[in-house]
Enzyme design. Structure first.
Site, PDB file in Angstrom:
ATOM      1  N   PRO A  13       0.786  -1.233   0.000  1.00  0.00           N
ATOM      2  CA  PRO A  13       0.000   0.000   0.000  1.00  0.00           C
ATOM      3  C   PRO A  13       0.824   1.292   0.000  1.00  0.00           C
ATOM      4  O   PRO A  13       1.869   1.371   0.654  1.00  0.00           O
ATOM      5  CB  PRO A  13      -0.826  -0.094   1.285  1.00  0.00           C
ATOM      6  CG  PRO A  13      -0.161  -1.119   2.110  1.00  0.00           C
ATOM      7  CD  PRO A  13       0.493  -2.076   1.164  1.00  0.00           C
ATOM      8  N   ASN A  14       0.315   2.233  -0.755  1.00  0.00           N
ATOM      9  CA  ASN A  14       0.858   3.603  -0.868  1.00  0.00           C
ATOM     10  C   ASN A  14       2.128   3.691  -1.705  1.00  0.00           C
ATOM     11  O   ASN A  14       2.596   4.788  -1.993  1.00  0.00           O
ATOM     12  CB  ASN A  14       1.103   4.232   0.522  1.00  0.00           C
ATOM     13  CG  ASN A  14      -0.168   4.298   1.335  1.00  0.00           C
ATOM     14  OD1 ASN A  14      -1.180   4.814   0.842  1.00  0.00           O
ATOM     15  ND2 ASN A  14      -0.172   3.779   2.528  1.00  0.00           N
ATOM     16  N   ARG A  21       5.163  10.925  -2.566  1.00  0.00           N
ATOM     17  CA  ARG A  21       4.853  10.686  -1.162  1.00  0.00           C
ATOM     18  C   ARG A  21       6.104  10.891  -0.295  1.00  0.00           C
ATOM     19  O   ARG A  21       7.142  10.278  -0.560  1.00  0.00           O
ATOM     20  CB  ARG A  21       4.396   9.230  -1.095  1.00  0.00           C
ATOM     21  CG  ARG A  21       4.461   8.599   0.227  1.00  0.00           C
ATOM     22  CD  ARG A  21       4.329   7.086   0.128  1.00  0.00           C
ATOM     23  NE  ARG A  21       4.078   6.600   1.449  1.00  0.00           N
ATOM     24  CZ  ARG A  21       4.393   5.403   1.886  1.00  0.00           C
ATOM     25  NH1 ARG A  21       4.933   4.525   1.074  1.00  0.00           N
ATOM     26  NH2 ARG A  21       4.142   5.063   3.110  1.00  0.00           N
ATOM     27  N   TYR A  26      11.175   8.727   0.971  1.00  0.00           N
ATOM     28  CA  TYR A  26      11.079   7.693  -0.073  1.00  0.00           C
ATOM     29  C   TYR A  26      11.676   8.093  -1.426  1.00  0.00           C
ATOM     30  O   TYR A  26      11.715   7.274  -2.340  1.00  0.00           O
ATOM     31  CB  TYR A  26       9.611   7.278  -0.251  1.00  0.00           C
ATOM     32  CG  TYR A  26       9.018   6.690   1.017  1.00  0.00           C
ATOM     33  CD1 TYR A  26       9.502   5.498   1.535  1.00  0.00           C
ATOM     34  CD2 TYR A  26       7.997   7.343   1.705  1.00  0.00           C
ATOM     35  CE1 TYR A  26       8.986   4.959   2.703  1.00  0.00           C
ATOM     36  CE2 TYR A  26       7.464   6.815   2.878  1.00  0.00           C
ATOM     37  CZ  TYR A  26       7.964   5.623   3.363  1.00  0.00           C
ATOM     38  OH  TYR A  26       7.455   5.089   4.523  1.00  0.00           O
ATOM     39  N   ASN A  78       8.027  -5.577  -1.025  1.00  0.00           N
ATOM     40  CA  ASN A  78       7.994  -4.470  -0.073  1.00  0.00           C
ATOM     41  C   ASN A  78       6.560  -4.433   0.441  1.00  0.00           C
ATOM     42  O   ASN A  78       5.678  -3.885  -0.224  1.00  0.00           O
ATOM     43  CB  ASN A  78       8.375  -3.143  -0.735  1.00  0.00           C
ATOM     44  CG  ASN A  78       8.424  -2.005   0.282  1.00  0.00           C
ATOM     45  OD1 ASN A  78       7.914  -2.141   1.396  1.00  0.00           O
ATOM     46  ND2 ASN A  78       9.019  -0.886  -0.103  1.00  0.00           N
ATOM     47  N   ALA A  81       3.196  -0.790   4.730  1.00  0.00           N
ATOM     48  CA  ALA A  81       2.659  -0.773   6.101  1.00  0.00           C
ATOM     49  C   ALA A  81       2.197  -2.165   6.563  1.00  0.00           C
ATOM     50  O   ALA A  81       2.167  -2.440   7.775  1.00  0.00           O
ATOM     51  CB  ALA A  81       1.517   0.223   6.200  1.00  0.00           C
ATOM     52  N   ASP A  91       1.377 -15.521   6.158  1.00  0.00           N
ATOM     53  CA  ASP A  91       0.893 -16.895   5.964  1.00  0.00           C
ATOM     54  C   ASP A  91       0.814 -17.264   4.486  1.00  0.00           C
ATOM     55  O   ASP A  91       1.070 -18.410   4.110  1.00  0.00           O
ATOM     56  CB  ASP A  91      -0.486 -17.077   6.615  1.00  0.00           C
ATOM     57  CG  ASP A  91      -0.385 -17.235   8.129  1.00  0.00           C
ATOM     58  OD1 ASP A  91       0.744 -17.393   8.643  1.00  0.00           O
ATOM     59  OD2 ASP A  91      -1.429 -17.204   8.797  1.00  0.00           O
ATOM     60  N   GLU A 102      12.715  -9.451   1.458  1.00  0.00           N
ATOM     61  CA  GLU A 102      11.914  -8.313   1.928  1.00  0.00           C
ATOM     62  C   GLU A 102      12.736  -7.039   1.732  1.00  0.00           C
ATOM     63  O   GLU A 102      13.912  -7.017   2.088  1.00  0.00           O
ATOM     64  CB  GLU A 102      11.607  -8.527   3.419  1.00  0.00           C
ATOM     65  CG  GLU A 102      10.900  -7.377   4.103  1.00  0.00           C
ATOM     66  CD  GLU A 102      10.872  -7.557   5.637  1.00  0.00           C
ATOM     67  OE1 GLU A 102      11.443  -8.542   6.151  1.00  0.00           O
ATOM     68  OE2 GLU A 102      10.291  -6.681   6.291  1.00  0.00           O
ATOM     69  N   HIS A 104      12.817  -2.604   2.021  1.00  0.00           N
ATOM     70  CA  HIS A 104      12.220  -1.345   2.470  1.00  0.00           C
ATOM     71  C   HIS A 104      13.112  -0.205   2.027  1.00  0.00           C
ATOM     72  O   HIS A 104      14.335  -0.247   2.247  1.00  0.00           O
ATOM     73  CB  HIS A 104      12.087  -1.307   4.000  1.00  0.00           C
ATOM     74  CG  HIS A 104      11.214  -2.383   4.527  1.00  0.00           C
ATOM     75  ND1 HIS A 104       9.849  -2.346   4.402  1.00  0.00           N
ATOM     76  CD2 HIS A 104      11.521  -3.558   5.122  1.00  0.00           C
ATOM     77  CE1 HIS A 104       9.346  -3.453   4.922  1.00  0.00           C
ATOM     78  NE2 HIS A 104      10.331  -4.209   5.354  1.00  0.00           N
ATOM     79  N   ARG A 111      13.080   4.497  12.556  1.00  0.00           N
ATOM     80  CA  ARG A 111      11.907   5.388  12.501  1.00  0.00           C
ATOM     81  C   ARG A 111      11.036   5.162  13.754  1.00  0.00           C
ATOM     82  O   ARG A 111      11.561   4.844  14.810  1.00  0.00           O
ATOM     83  CB  ARG A 111      11.154   5.120  11.187  1.00  0.00           C
ATOM     84  CG  ARG A 111      12.033   5.400   9.959  1.00  0.00           C
ATOM     85  CD  ARG A 111      11.284   5.158   8.667  1.00  0.00           C
ATOM     86  NE  ARG A 111      10.142   6.047   8.534  1.00  0.00           N
ATOM     87  CZ  ARG A 111       9.184   5.884   7.596  1.00  0.00           C
ATOM     88  NH1 ARG A 111       9.281   4.891   6.716  1.00  0.00           N
ATOM     89  NH2 ARG A 111       8.176   6.725   7.529  1.00  0.00           N
ATOM     90  N   ARG A 115       7.512   0.546  13.595  1.00  0.00           N
ATOM     91  CA  ARG A 115       8.038   0.052  12.308  1.00  0.00           C
ATOM     92  C   ARG A 115       9.150  -0.978  12.495  1.00  0.00           C
ATOM     93  O   ARG A 115       9.566  -1.634  11.550  1.00  0.00           O
ATOM     94  CB  ARG A 115       8.553   1.212  11.450  1.00  0.00           C
ATOM     95  CG  ARG A 115       7.452   2.107  10.951  1.00  0.00           C
ATOM     96  CD  ARG A 115       7.952   3.130   9.946  1.00  0.00           C
ATOM     97  NE  ARG A 115       7.072   4.275   9.935  1.00  0.00           N
ATOM     98  CZ  ARG A 115       5.975   4.389   9.185  1.00  0.00           C
ATOM     99  NH1 ARG A 115       5.639   3.438   8.352  1.00  0.00           N
ATOM    100  NH2 ARG A 115       5.216   5.466   9.258  1.00  0.00           N
TER     101      ARG A 115
HETATM  102  C1  DQA Z   1       8.280   1.006   3.788  1.00  0.00           C
HETATM  103  C2  DQA Z   1       8.377   1.239   5.302  1.00  0.00           C
HETATM  104  C3  DQA Z   1       7.032   1.027   5.971  1.00  0.00           C
HETATM  105  O1  DQA Z   1       7.133   1.237   7.365  1.00  0.00           O
HETATM  106  C4  DQA Z   1       6.017   1.988   5.422  1.00  0.00           C
HETATM  107  O2  DQA Z   1       4.742   1.745   5.968  1.00  0.00           O
HETATM  108  C5  DQA Z   1       5.969   1.995   3.922  1.00  0.00           C
HETATM  109  C6  DQA Z   1       7.194   1.849   3.156  1.00  0.00           C
HETATM  110  C7  DQA Z   1       9.611   1.373   3.072  1.00  0.00           C
HETATM  111  O3  DQA Z   1       9.749   0.978   1.921  1.00  0.00           O
HETATM  112  O4  DQA Z   1      10.458   2.047   3.645  1.00  0.00           O
HETATM  113  O5  DQA Z   1       4.917   2.217   3.343  1.00  0.00           O
HETATM  114  O6  DQA Z   1       8.031  -0.362   3.556  1.00  0.00           O
END
Ligand code: DQA
Length: 152
Positions: A13-14, A21, A26, A78, A81, A91, A102, A104, A111, A115
């Site tokens: 998400p996002n 953003r 980011y 990634n 959130a 799962d 994974e 980020h 942060r 997180r």
């Molecule tokens: C994120 C870090 C997460 O805490 C956050 O909610 C994101 C982006 C990152 O890429 O740094 O949406 O995964």
């Protein structure tokens, strides 16, 4: 031998808002631009890169389930959130049993304290966090090296 590998890139998400953003955290590259660069890199390394972004937990889960049918060898995810909340996504990854990395963009350990908890890190092959968009390229590089070794 010219074997091709299938890698699925999943963004949570996002991340569709990348480039607009919280640029100080980011960066200013859009998700479309990032994917274009990653696809170029993948092609040079005999990797078919599939990509999927969603703001919906269920759609992300369904895509992970699908990965088995479309013979994905590796996943880069990634979870955004959902990293900190989604046992359901965790799962799903356990269920399909496809190795994943994974990533980020920001350093989740420097942060807000909420997180620092990831539901993915302990079941991932590895977690890359805080190196900006380079995280995605490092993940790709690692997968490329590993898959090359397997195919030898
Ligand atoms: C994120 C870090 C997460 O805490 C956050 O909610 C994101 C982006 C990152 O890429 O740094 O949406 O995964």
């Amino acid at each position: 031998m010219n074997i091709k590998f299938n890698v699925l890139l999943i963004n949570g998400p996002n991340l569709n808002l990348l480039g607009n953003r919280e640029i100080n955290i980011y960066g200013n590259i859009s998700l479309t631009e990032l994917i274009k660069k990653l696809k170029k890199k993948s092609k040079q390394n005999n990797i078919n890169l599939f990509d999927f972004q969603s703001n919906s937990e269920s759609k992300l889960i369904n895509k992970i389930h699908e990965s088995k049918n479309i013979k994905i060898d590796y996943i880069i995810i990634n979870p955004a959130a959902f990293t900190h909340t989604s046992i359901a996504l965790r799962d799903a990854l356990l269920a399909v049993n496809i190795p994943f990395i994974e990533v980020h963009i920001s350093n989740i350990y420097s942060r807000e304290t909420f997180r620092s908890n990831s539901w993915f890190s302990d079941i991932s092959q590895g977690t890359i966090t805080g190196l900006g968009i380079d995280c995605y390229f490092w993940a790709l590089k690692t997968i490329s090296n590993r898959l090359k070794n397997i195919s030898k």
